[in-house]
Design a protein around this motif. Structure first.
Motif, PDB file in Angstrom:
ATOM      1  N   LEU A 258       0.826  -1.204   0.000  1.00  0.00           N
ATOM      2  CA  LEU A 258       0.000   0.000   0.000  1.00  0.00           C
ATOM      3  C   LEU A 258       0.862   1.258   0.000  1.00  0.00           C
ATOM      4  CD1 LEU A 258      -2.745  -1.095   2.553  1.00  0.00           C
ATOM      5  CD2 LEU A 258      -3.059  -0.707   0.104  1.00  0.00           C
ATOM      6  N   VAL A 259       1.983   1.225   0.726  1.00  0.00           N
ATOM      7  CA  VAL A 259       2.896   2.368   0.715  1.00  0.00           C
ATOM      8  C   VAL A 259       3.478   2.572  -0.680  1.00  0.00           C
ATOM      9  CG1 VAL A 259       5.093   3.230   1.610  1.00  0.00           C
ATOM     10  CG2 VAL A 259       3.445   2.211   3.161  1.00  0.00           C
ATOM     11  N   ASP A 260       3.832   1.488  -1.367  1.00  0.00           N
ATOM     12  CA  ASP A 260       4.340   1.602  -2.735  1.00  0.00           C
ATOM     13  C   ASP A 260       3.299   2.229  -3.656  1.00  0.00           C
ATOM     14  OD1 ASP A 260       6.731   0.435  -1.990  1.00  0.00           O
ATOM     15  OD2 ASP A 260       6.101  -1.591  -2.540  1.00  0.00           O
ATOM     16  N   ALA A 261       2.037   1.800  -3.508  1.00  0.00           N
ATOM     17  CA  ALA A 261       0.969   2.368  -4.334  1.00  0.00           C
ATOM     18  C   ALA A 261       0.769   3.847  -4.029  1.00  0.00           C
ATOM     19  CB  ALA A 261      -0.330   1.587  -4.122  1.00  0.00           C
ATOM     20  N   GLY A 262       0.792   4.217  -2.744  1.00  0.00           N
ATOM     21  CA  GLY A 262       0.670   5.621  -2.395  1.00  0.00           C
ATOM     22  C   GLY A 262       1.841   6.440  -2.891  1.00  0.00           C
ATOM     23  N   PHE A 263       3.049   5.864  -2.853  1.00  0.00           N
ATOM     24  CA  PHE A 263       4.255   6.532  -3.356  1.00  0.00           C
ATOM     25  C   PHE A 263       4.087   6.843  -4.836  1.00  0.00           C
ATOM     26  CE2 PHE A 263       9.197   6.213  -3.050  1.00  0.00           C
ATOM     27  CZ  PHE A 263       9.291   7.516  -3.484  1.00  0.00           C
ATOM     28  N   ARG A 264       3.646   5.842  -5.608  1.00  0.00           N
ATOM     29  CA  ARG A 264       3.461   6.064  -7.056  1.00  0.00           C
ATOM     30  C   ARG A 264       2.381   7.118  -7.310  1.00  0.00           C
ATOM     31  NH1 ARG A 264       4.182   0.381  -7.114  1.00  0.00           N
ATOM     32  NH2 ARG A 264       1.927   0.089  -6.949  1.00  0.00           N
ATOM     33  N   THR A 265       1.315   7.101  -6.502  1.00  0.00           N
ATOM     34  CA  THR A 265       0.232   8.066  -6.703  1.00  0.00           C
ATOM     35  C   THR A 265       0.721   9.496  -6.507  1.00  0.00           C
ATOM     36  OG1 THR A 265      -1.389   6.434  -5.944  1.00  0.00           O
ATOM     37  CG2 THR A 265      -2.058   8.740  -5.922  1.00  0.00           C
ATOM     38  N   VAL A 266       1.500   9.728  -5.464  1.00  0.00           N
ATOM     39  CA  VAL A 266       2.017  11.072  -5.204  1.00  0.00           C
ATOM     40  C   VAL A 266       2.968  11.497  -6.307  1.00  0.00           C
ATOM     41  CG1 VAL A 266       3.374  12.477  -3.617  1.00  0.00           C
ATOM     42  CG2 VAL A 266       1.712  10.848  -2.721  1.00  0.00           C
ATOM     43  N   SER A 329      -5.807  12.500  -5.876  1.00  0.00           N
ATOM     44  CA  SER A 329      -6.100  12.649  -4.452  1.00  0.00           C
ATOM     45  C   SER A 329      -7.117  11.624  -3.980  1.00  0.00           C
ATOM     46  CB  SER A 329      -6.586  14.065  -4.156  1.00  0.00           C
ATOM     47  OG  SER A 329      -7.773  14.350  -4.881  1.00  0.00           O
ATOM     48  N   ASP A 330      -8.087  11.285  -4.828  1.00  0.00           N
ATOM     49  CA  ASP A 330      -9.059  10.259  -4.457  1.00  0.00           C
ATOM     50  C   ASP A 330      -8.394   8.896  -4.318  1.00  0.00           C
ATOM     51  OD1 ASP A 330     -11.059  12.119  -4.440  1.00  0.00           O
ATOM     52  OD2 ASP A 330     -11.889  11.579  -6.400  1.00  0.00           O
ATOM     53  N   MET A 331      -7.453   8.609  -5.197  1.00  0.00           N
ATOM     54  CA  MET A 331      -6.749   7.327  -5.092  1.00  0.00           C
ATOM     55  C   MET A 331      -5.886   7.286  -3.838  1.00  0.00           C
ATOM     56  SD  MET A 331      -4.307   5.425  -7.874  1.00  0.00           S
ATOM     57  CE  MET A 331      -3.646   3.782  -7.516  1.00  0.00           C
ATOM     58  N   LEU A 332      -5.228   8.412  -3.531  1.00  0.00           N
ATOM     59  CA  LEU A 332      -4.411   8.459  -2.317  1.00  0.00           C
ATOM     60  C   LEU A 332      -5.286   8.290  -1.076  1.00  0.00           C
ATOM     61  CD1 LEU A 332      -1.535   8.890  -1.258  1.00  0.00           C
ATOM     62  CD2 LEU A 332      -2.043  11.340  -1.117  1.00  0.00           C
ATOM     63  N   LYS A 333      -6.479   8.878  -1.102  1.00  0.00           N
ATOM     64  CA  LYS A 333      -7.397   8.712   0.020  1.00  0.00           C
ATOM     65  C   LYS A 333      -7.832   7.259   0.151  1.00  0.00           C
ATOM     66  CE  LYS A 333     -10.398  11.938   0.590  1.00  0.00           C
ATOM     67  NZ  LYS A 333     -11.597  12.808   0.441  1.00  0.00           N
ATOM     68  N   THR A 334      -8.036   6.582  -0.981  1.00  0.00           N
ATOM     69  CA  THR A 334      -8.391   5.163  -0.947  1.00  0.00           C
ATOM     70  C   THR A 334      -7.271   4.340  -0.336  1.00  0.00           C
ATOM     71  OG1 THR A 334      -9.775   5.427  -2.924  1.00  0.00           O
ATOM     72  CG2 THR A 334      -9.097   3.193  -2.343  1.00  0.00           C
ATOM     73  N   MET A 335      -6.021   4.646  -0.713  1.00  0.00           N
ATOM     74  CA  MET A 335      -4.884   3.932  -0.136  1.00  0.00           C
ATOM     75  C   MET A 335      -4.823   4.147   1.383  1.00  0.00           C
ATOM     76  SD  MET A 335      -3.373   2.393  -2.651  1.00  0.00           S
ATOM     77  CE  MET A 335      -5.034   2.170  -3.332  1.00  0.00           C
ATOM     78  N   ALA A 336      -5.086   5.381   1.798  1.00  0.00           N
ATOM     79  CA  ALA A 336      -5.052   5.679   3.233  1.00  0.00           C
ATOM     80  C   ALA A 336      -6.151   4.933   3.979  1.00  0.00           C
ATOM     81  CB  ALA A 336      -5.193   7.188   3.458  1.00  0.00           C
ATOM     82  N   MET A 337      -7.325   4.815   3.394  1.00  0.00           N
ATOM     83  CA  MET A 337      -8.406   4.068   4.037  1.00  0.00           C
ATOM     84  C   MET A 337      -8.028   2.603   4.196  1.00  0.00           C
ATOM     85  SD  MET A 337     -10.885   6.260   4.643  1.00  0.00           S
ATOM     86  CE  MET A 337     -12.422   5.370   4.703  1.00  0.00           C
ATOM     87  N   LEU A 338      -7.369   2.026   3.195  1.00  0.00           N
ATOM     88  CA  LEU A 338      -6.922   0.636   3.284  1.00  0.00           C
ATOM     89  C   LEU A 338      -5.847   0.473   4.354  1.00  0.00           C
ATOM     90  CD1 LEU A 338      -6.762  -0.285  -0.517  1.00  0.00           C
ATOM     91  CD2 LEU A 338      -8.454  -1.056   1.159  1.00  0.00           C
ATOM     92  N   VAL A 339      -4.948   1.452   4.454  1.00  0.00           N
ATOM     93  CA  VAL A 339      -3.912   1.407   5.493  1.00  0.00           C
ATOM     94  C   VAL A 339      -4.551   1.490   6.872  1.00  0.00           C
ATOM     95  CG1 VAL A 339      -1.967   2.668   6.490  1.00  0.00           C
ATOM     96  CG2 VAL A 339      -2.080   2.306   4.031  1.00  0.00           C
TER      97      VAL A 339
END
Length: 496
Positions: A258-266, A329-339
């Motif tokens: 999930l951190v990798d996915a959030g990293f790519r999103t940012v 930003s919506d995708m990053l929020k989704t990643m944060a909800m999963l975390v």
């Protein structure tokens, strides 16, 4: 020598972990060690193999905790110029560890409650080793790597002093005894050279320890007999299970993904911002020679003009609209909800603001999930710390097993939940009215919110006041008796 992490990354190009250096796993392939009994060499080789197998994954988790993981790109939408310069910026792994360690950290271990007199010197050992401060590192390491260790041994400089030292899992290894539910052997690395090669480690076995060191390419060991019935090491584990005696890491594989996915999103968001930071203009029907070589100067000039072409057609200008950042930003929020779901951490802690603000009751309920885990971990950690303290008492007294008096010793933890002083006082008053002696007991004072140190000071003050009252009573008694005798003597004299 080049060695590789579990994901295939060469260590020479991998990020360096703050506070420690990369170790060369190849240097753990050790043959004979002078001074080690032949019967102990198979166990030592097994411990070194365990460390070699576990170290790469522990190193990766350490890199994620320090926010120094490498960028894993799909090679589709991010330009190489941006990809080569980005650095990790999402600290979710550290938050997953610290959010729980702050609740069950050993800094909340206020001491030990001893029934009766402290004949074993428990509080002295606690203060001498500063367990309320130093052992907190073991808790963080346990949540980071799934487990950590506390080693107990005599101080080499002061043999009458016992040291309890925390050891991290990335520099240690252990073998679990399922029958006795404790360690059967452990290894702790103590020294390494500038190239990461191991040049010193300790081996902890039942009845004996080995201090191993390398000199001129040869390994030698000094043996220290403890005559203790178990290794003088305990293991602190997070979420210990029957199939996982060394627990689980808070930085799980799913969290790292999930951190990798959030990293790519940012990074994709930043690439889009770079692309659209300057307005993209299209001039239809204009000759390229109409523009100066300095495009930026042309864009910021107050007045610009382009003449019509030879046919009298006027050039047209079109501006490409800036892409919206909302999908990113919506995708990053989704990643944060999963975390948040994975780590039981409230989503507000992850830097995400929801459209509907979270109510106080909802936040308390989310935090309660963490406090329940912390309460359970405090029981597990307390057992192991109590065992380490029992081993220390036995070593100091020259005994071969944990003293029976340790059964009356209990670790004292601060509450994991914050309770108002008014609520504490109300509960204390109601219980004290029903239970005789509750108000002056350590249990009652702990329930009232006093720390272990404050209770000790309060008890000392009360004892001092009782002693002073007793002395005053004795003085009054002696003074009163002398006065009666004097009065009686005068009466006798007058009677005569």
């Amino acid at each position: 020598m080049v060695f590789y992490l579990a994901d295939g990354t060469p260590v020479s190009s991998a990020p360096k972990i703050t506070g420690s250096s990369w170790l060369d796993t190849g240097s753990a392939s050790i043959g004979a060690i002078g001074g080690v009994d032949a019967v102990d060499m198979p166990v030592i080789r097994e411990l070194l193999k365990v460390w070699r197998d576990k170290y790469p994954r522990n190193a990766i988790r350490g890199a994620y905790y320090d926010c120094k993981e490498r960028f894993k790109d799909f090679g589709i939408s991010i330009p190489d110029r941006i990809k080569s310069k980005v650095e990790a910026m999402i600290g979710w792994p550290e938050l997953a560890v610290r959010s729980l360690s702050d609740l069950s950290d050993l800094s909340d271990l206020q001491g030990f409650s001893v029934t009766g007199d402290d004949t074993l010197g428990i509080n002295e050992l606690f203060d001498d080793n500063m367990l309320d401060v130093t052992a907190g590192e073991a808790i963080v390491s346990a949540y980071k790597h799934s487990c950590s260790f506390l080693t107990v041994a005599a101080d080499p400089d002061h043999t009458d002093r016992i040291q309890i030292i925390p050891r991290s899992a990335d520099w240690s290894a252990g073998i679990w005894d399922r029958a006795r539910h404790r360690l059967v052997a452990a290894l702790t690395i103590t020294q390494s050279d500038d190239d990461g090669r191991i040049c010193g480690f300790n081996v902890w076995l039942p009845g004996r320890n080995y201090v191993c060191s390398a000199r001129m390419g040869k390994w030698n060991a000094e043996r220290y007999d403890t005559e203790f019935d178990q290794p003088t090491v305990v293991s602190l584990a997070y979420d210990r299970q029957m199939d996982r005696p060394f627990g689980h890491s808070r930085i799980s594989r799913s969290l790292m993904s999930l951190v990798d996915a959030g990293f790519r999103t940012v990074v994709r968001m930043e690439a889009s911002a770079e692309f659209y930071s300057v307005p993209k203009l299209w001039f239809l029907g204009a000759n390229k020679d109409a523009f100066s070589t300095n495009t930026w100067t042309s864009l910021i000039q107050a007045i610009n003009a382009i003449s019509a072409d030879e046919d009298g057609n006027i050039p047209q200008i079109h501006q490409v609209q800036q892409a919206s950042m909302t999908p990113h930003s919506d995708m990053l929020k989704t990643m944060a909800m999963l975390v948040a779901s994975q780590t039981r951490v409230p989503v507000d802690y992850l830097g995400i603001t929801l459209d509907n603000p979270t109510s106080a009751e909802a936040m308390a309920s989310a935090e309660r999930r963490l406090t329940r885990i912390a309460d359970r971990q405090n029981v597990s950690f307390g057992r192991e710390i109590k065992r380490a303290m029992g081993i220390a008492c036995a070593l100091r007294e020259g005994q071969h097993e944990i003293p029976d008096a340790m059964r009356d010793v209990y670790p004292v933890w601060a509450p994991t939940r914050e309770i108002s002083d008014a609520a504490r006082a109300d509960a204390f008053t109601k219980i004290a009215d029903k239970v005789t002696g509750y108000a002056d007991s350590d249990v009652g004072l702990e329930r009232l919110g006093l720390s272990h140190e404050e209770i000790v000071r309060l008890k000392a003050d009360q004892q001092r006041q009782r002693s002073q009252r007793h002395i005053d009573q004795l003085i009054d008694s002696v003074t009163g008796s002398g006065k009666d005798v004097a009065d009686g003597g005068e009466g006798t004299a007058q009677g005569e």
